[in-house]
Design a protein around this motif. Structure first.
Motif, PDB file in Angstrom:
ATOM      1  N   TYR A 590       0.890  -1.158   0.000  1.00 50.57           N
ATOM      2  CA  TYR A 590       0.000   0.000   0.000  1.00 50.57           C
ATOM      3  C   TYR A 590       0.918   1.195   0.000  1.00 50.57           C
ATOM      4  O   TYR A 590       1.825   1.302   0.834  1.00 50.57           O
ATOM      5  CB  TYR A 590      -0.879  -0.013   1.251  1.00 50.57           C
ATOM      6  N   VAL A 591       0.749   2.098  -0.954  1.00 47.43           N
ATOM      7  CA  VAL A 591       1.578   3.292  -0.988  1.00 47.43           C
ATOM      8  C   VAL A 591       0.650   4.496  -0.931  1.00 47.43           C
ATOM      9  O   VAL A 591      -0.072   4.785  -1.892  1.00 47.43           O
ATOM     10  CB  VAL A 591       2.443   3.338  -2.268  1.00 47.43           C
ATOM     11  N   GLY A 592       0.625   5.152   0.214  1.00 50.07           N
ATOM     12  CA  GLY A 592      -0.239   6.325   0.381  1.00 50.07           C
ATOM     13  C   GLY A 592       0.599   7.523   0.755  1.00 50.07           C
ATOM     14  O   GLY A 592       1.824   7.440   0.824  1.00 50.07           O
ATOM     15  N   PRO A 593      -0.031   8.669   1.019  1.00 50.99           N
ATOM     16  CA  PRO A 593       0.738   9.860   1.383  1.00 50.99           C
ATOM     17  C   PRO A 593       1.281   9.795   2.815  1.00 50.99           C
ATOM     18  O   PRO A 593       2.345  10.320   3.093  1.00 50.99           O
ATOM     19  CB  PRO A 593      -0.269  10.990   1.243  1.00 50.99           C
ATOM     20  N   PHE A 682      13.989   7.664   6.083  1.00 53.88           N
ATOM     21  CA  PHE A 682      13.120   6.487   6.060  1.00 53.88           C
ATOM     22  C   PHE A 682      13.150   5.831   7.437  1.00 53.88           C
ATOM     23  O   PHE A 682      14.219   5.616   7.994  1.00 53.88           O
ATOM     24  CB  PHE A 682      13.676   5.550   4.976  1.00 53.88           C
ATOM     25  N   VAL A 683      11.973   5.536   7.965  1.00 49.76           N
ATOM     26  CA  VAL A 683      11.891   4.868   9.273  1.00 49.76           C
ATOM     27  C   VAL A 683      10.865   3.744   9.203  1.00 49.76           C
ATOM     28  O   VAL A 683       9.776   3.930   8.653  1.00 49.76           O
ATOM     29  CB  VAL A 683      11.438   5.867  10.382  1.00 49.76           C
ATOM     30  N   ARG A 703       8.409  14.130   4.994  1.00 43.80           N
ATOM     31  CA  ARG A 703       7.859  15.007   6.034  1.00 43.80           C
ATOM     32  C   ARG A 703       7.441  14.229   7.279  1.00 43.80           C
ATOM     33  O   ARG A 703       7.654  14.657   8.394  1.00 43.80           O
ATOM     34  CB  ARG A 703       6.639  15.751   5.479  1.00 43.80           C
ATOM     35  N   LYS A 704       6.823  13.070   7.070  1.00 37.75           N
ATOM     36  CA  LYS A 704       6.346  12.268   8.214  1.00 37.75           C
ATOM     37  C   LYS A 704       7.518  11.757   9.038  1.00 37.75           C
ATOM     38  O   LYS A 704       7.454  11.711  10.258  1.00 37.75           O
ATOM     39  CB  LYS A 704       5.537  11.064   7.715  1.00 37.75           C
ATOM     40  N   ALA A 705       8.608  11.347   8.340  1.00 36.74           N
ATOM     41  CA  ALA A 705       9.767  10.810   9.058  1.00 36.74           C
ATOM     42  C   ALA A 705      10.414  11.919   9.881  1.00 36.74           C
ATOM     43  O   ALA A 705      10.802  11.712  11.027  1.00 36.74           O
ATOM     44  CB  ALA A 705      10.753  10.191   8.082  1.00 36.74           C
ATOM     45  N   THR A 706      10.499  13.116   9.308  1.00 36.63           N
ATOM     46  CA  THR A 706      11.095  14.237  10.042  1.00 36.63           C
ATOM     47  C   THR A 706      10.253  14.533  11.280  1.00 36.63           C
ATOM     48  O   THR A 706      10.766  14.671  12.393  1.00 36.63           O
ATOM     49  CB  THR A 706      11.143  15.491   9.135  1.00 36.63           C
ATOM     50  N   LEU A 709      10.902  11.891  13.856  1.00 36.01           N
ATOM     51  CA  LEU A 709      12.205  11.962  14.518  1.00 36.01           C
ATOM     52  C   LEU A 709      12.266  13.168  15.456  1.00 36.01           C
ATOM     53  O   LEU A 709      12.798  13.072  16.565  1.00 36.01           O
ATOM     54  CB  LEU A 709      13.320  12.017  13.469  1.00 36.01           C
ATOM     55  N   LEU A 710      11.697  14.292  15.030  1.00 34.28           N
ATOM     56  CA  LEU A 710      11.688  15.455  15.915  1.00 34.28           C
ATOM     57  C   LEU A 710      10.820  15.175  17.135  1.00 34.28           C
ATOM     58  O   LEU A 710      11.128  15.615  18.248  1.00 34.28           O
ATOM     59  CB  LEU A 710      11.202  16.703  15.167  1.00 34.28           C
ATOM     60  N   GLY A 711       9.767  14.443  16.930  1.00 35.29           N
ATOM     61  CA  GLY A 711       8.870  14.069  18.032  1.00 35.29           C
ATOM     62  C   GLY A 711       9.623  13.234  19.054  1.00 35.29           C
ATOM     63  O   GLY A 711       9.482  13.410  20.266  1.00 35.29           O
TER      64      GLY A 711
END
Ligand code: SER
Length: 784
Positions: A590-593, A682-683, A703-706, A709-711
């Motif tokens: 599944y490849v989503g945003p 990539f995580v 964006r999600k990985a950043t 990681l910042l979280g």
């Protein structure tokens, strides 16, 4: 003739007659939701027959790996009991894509069976569809020997073939062989009868219609031919074997079953046949990437394995043993099908684990049955209710006949009618679940209706759109639009920048607008080459469908997130193969945003180290900033170039190859970043099992990985603050807190014991004071 010689003779015969020899497609059709397993040679050519795809050649021939164990074509329950049925088998086929039709198809087959196989003409029969006078006359002309009443007419059940409820179909004509009186005399021994005297050795389908799934049949663009002949049956006839299980292909396998189970074939032919058939089905399906699970094809495979295990029990096997037969099968068929040799370890691991779990289930099921039996007996009845029998069947894989055997031991009988009713209700429920297929058909049907019944024009892709465009939009033309019964709207455009859901990648969202219309596009479907954009009107003023220029614009940030995730899927696939081994094969994605999900064959959970290694490799590929190159080429060149063929792509067509040089090369129709560097990072956020032998990773990028990681950094800081330590010592602080908490608990326990033992207050008080000091010290508040 050996089985290998028959295979060769068939494709050679048709190659000499200008048929392109094509490889078998995988037995697991990951890209076709209308069938569970590849059930015929024609499956890989389905879109050519229906005109959705152009053929590069007018004729083809194949030896196809097939499975008939679910859906419309299901022989599972016959396996073991007849001489001729299998779940997995090989089908010889020749195909004409709008080239030759009935006459030539009949000519070829008559010639092949009488001249190449040299079968005696007086043992052959032909059948035709009841109203197909043309085929009847052709048979009598081409094979005058059959004129004496050996061309027979049959109805829809026997002589009208369709792939499933959806897909191409047409009247057919079969060739049958009479094995002689030795196999039975009497009226029940007839062509298309239940016995093994007359064997169907070839089916010529005159493909003329498509079934879109709404109960109708529409004519195909060009009448075509699809033939199929079961290889094992022909071998049995050629080798004068009583059953398919005694042909050369099965000899070693059956011997291995006798050796492992220490039983003789002659004493247990049915059980040995079942095991021989089922080990082939399991091995080929698992090698092609299927898993064992509780739904869909995974569930069918589970039932197949359990059926084999049950027959094993009848041979006295109480330990896993089926997996031990894989090497004998690989020795026999690994040369013709190298994939089973390659995946041998994986297949054995999955089968063994599943056998072990079934043995546990069997014990649980027997206990469950005991409880049911007690209840039934207590109520004074002798009948086990149908729902209970169904529950055992559905949840514990206990087939009706097994439960019946156990019931007999308890002096009970089963309520068969109730069981069948419960079964039927479940089938209806699962049919309702599959109705999404016809939704697609109906949206495009509504659009066609709006188009005054004329077929819609296929949508041109918008090649000029660039990833850097902001907004990502093109000018195009609205061709047709309509409001659907549920209030949504659907439009077709001349050209479109939208991606429609396929190969795991979700569709784009966006908008289509002009002075007279504004639609928020929520999903996009592709039906017969037409992109159907489905959404809602944004305002109540611009809601007219006019054939006029419009702007089509996709949500560009969302699309870029999707592209990052898609390219990351390819990198992760390559990295998983490096870390876990070459047996890793994609079985879904599944490849989503927001994230991507990647399912792959592997028999055990990944360790934290393995997860980390995959993350390191993928992130290494990202920072290397490799280019991502997309090329179109024919499938043979793609294979030669080492591209990974994932989902049983359709052969004979131009395919798209997406490569990251030196890292990955895959056939893929999706959208990708231009350089791996654009993925950012990539995580892997989760690793789970979804079926036995199939693992799933869930991953984020960009964006999600950043954000993630910042979280984590924020999280660490907050923990540090909570335990009064600098961020870098947060973990150490938590550990100390945990230790001192344990010490504290111990002290409190001691104090309580002292107080309640009546030793007086002083000892207890001292301990309490000590404990409080210890606690406050740990927070660093009173120390120093
Ligand atoms: N599709 C037909 C069959 O499976 C002929 O190949 O019998």
């Amino acid at each position: 003739m050996t089985t290998a010689e028959i295979r060769q003779s068939f494709t050679d015969y048709f190659a000499r007659r200008d048929h392109k020899v094509m490889p078998s497609s995988p037995v697991i059709p990951f890209d076709d939701p209308t069938i569970l397993f590849t059930n015929a040679g024609m499956n890989q050519f389905k879109d050519i027959f229906t005109g959705r795809r152009k053929a590069d050649f007018p004729r083809a021939t194949t030896v196809q790996k097939c499975m008939r164990a679910g859906g419309k074509h299901n022989d599972l329950d016959n396996v073991g009991f007849t001489a001729r049925h299998h779940t997995f088998f090989e089908m010889l086929g020749n195909f004409s894509f709008g080239d030759y039709f009935k006459e030539q198809a009949i000519n070829y087959h008559w010639e092949w069976v009488t001249k190449e196989l040299k079968l005696p003409k007086d043992r052959l029969y032909a059948t035709v569809y009841e109203s197909d006078d043309e085929a009847f006359t052709l048979w009598e002309k081409i094979a005058p020997e059959l004129k004496n009443g050996r061309v027979l007419r049959f109805g829809k059940k026997d002589n009208f073939w369709s792939m499933g409820d959806i897909g191409p179909c047409g009247p057919c004509s079969e060739i049958h062989f009479d094995r002689g009186e030795k196999y039975g005399v009497g009226p029940e021994h007839t062509v298309n009868g239940e016995t093994d005297r007359f064997i169907e050795i070839g089916n010529l389908v005159f493909m003329q219609y498509d079934q879109p799934g709404d109960g109708t049949m529409v004519p195909l663009p060009k009448p075509s031919v699809d033939t199929g002949s079961g290889l094992e049956r022909i071998a049995a006839i050629m080798q004068k074997a009583d059953t398919n299980y005694q042909i050369d292909l099965f000899v070693h396998l059956v011997r291995a079953i006798s050796d492992v189970t220490k039983t003789k074939y002659a004493d247990h032919p049915v059980s040995q046949n079942v095991i021989a058939d089922h080990i082939r089905a399991l091995t080929f399906c698992l090698a092609d990437g299927a898993g064992i699970s509780n739904e869909g094809r995974g569930y069918v495979l589970r039932r197949i394995l359990r059926r084999a295990a049950r027959h094993g029990r009848q041979l006295g096997m109480h330990e896993p043993f089926i997996y031990k037969l894989v090497p004998a099968l690989v020795a026999e068929m690994g040369e013709a099908y190298p994939e089973i040799k390659e995946k041998q370890n994986h297949v054995q691991n999955v089968i063994k684990a599943e056998e072990e779990s079934f043995l546990r289930t069997l014990d649980t099921g027997c206990q469950l049955f005991d409880r049911v039996a007690d209840r039934v007996k207590a109520s004074g009845s002798k009948v086990v209710p149908g729902e209970e029998v169904f529950k055992l069947y559905d949840t514990y894989g206990f087939p009706y006949d097994l439960t019946e055997i156990i019931a007999t031991e308890h002096n009970l009988v089963l309520d068969q009618v109730g069981f069948e009713k419960a079964m039927q209700e479940q089938q209806e429920r699962s049919r309702a679940g599959a109705s999404f297929l016809s939704t697609n058909a109906s949206v495009s049907a509504w659009l066609e209706f709006a188009n005054r019944g004329k077929p819609l024009q296929p949508t041109e892709p918008a090649h000029e759109i660039k990833l850097s465009d902001e907004p990502m939009s093109i000018g195009t033309e609205l061709l047709t639009g309509t409001t659907l019964p549920d209030g949504r709207v659907a439009v077709a455009l001349a050209r479109s920048p939208f991606y429609s859901e396929s190969g795991g990648q979700v569709s784009d969202t966006g908008r289509i607008y002009s002075p007279s219309i504004y639609i928020d596009v929520k999903e996009v479907e592709k039906v017969n080459g037409v992109l159907v954009h489905v959404g809602t009107f944004k305002d109540s003023v611009r809601n007219r469908f006019a054939s006029e220029p419009v702007t089509a614009e996709i949500d560009s940030d969302r699309r870029r997130d999707i592209m990052r995730n898609h390219t990351a899927t390819h990198l992760a696939h390559a990295a998983l193969r490096k870390v876990l081994g070459e047996h890793v094969k994609q079985s879904g994605s599944y490849v989503g945003p927001e994230y991507m999900r990647f399912d792959f064959s592997h028999h055990q959970p990944m360790t934290p180290e393995e997860i980390r290694q995959v993350e390191e490799i993928v992130n290494g590929d990202i920072i290397a900033g490799h280019p991502v190159v997309t090329e179109e080429m024919d499938v043979d060149s793609a294979k030669k170039s080492g591209a990974m063929a994932l989902f049983g792509e359709k052969y004979g067509d131009t395919v798209r190859v997406v490569s990251v040089p030196g890292v990955s090369k895959e056939l893929c129709g999706g959208t990708h970043v231009q350089s791996t560097g654009q993925i950012g990072s990539f995580v892997i956020v989760a690793e789970t099992g979804i079926a036995s032998g199939v693992r799933r990773i869930e991953c984020i990028t960009g964006r999600k990985a950043t954000e993630y990681l910042l979280g984590l950094k924020q999280f660490r800081r907050e923990i540090g603050q909570t335990v009064n330590r600098p961020e870098s010592e947060a973990l150490e602080g938590v550990r100390q807190l945990k230790d001192s908490n344990a010490a504290l608990q111990k002290e409190i326990k001691k104090a309580k014991a002292a107080m309640f033992s009546g030793k007086g207050g002083t000892v207890g008080e001292e301990i309490m004071i000590g404990a409080v000091t210890l606690a406050t010290n740990d927070f660093g508040e009173t120390d120093k």
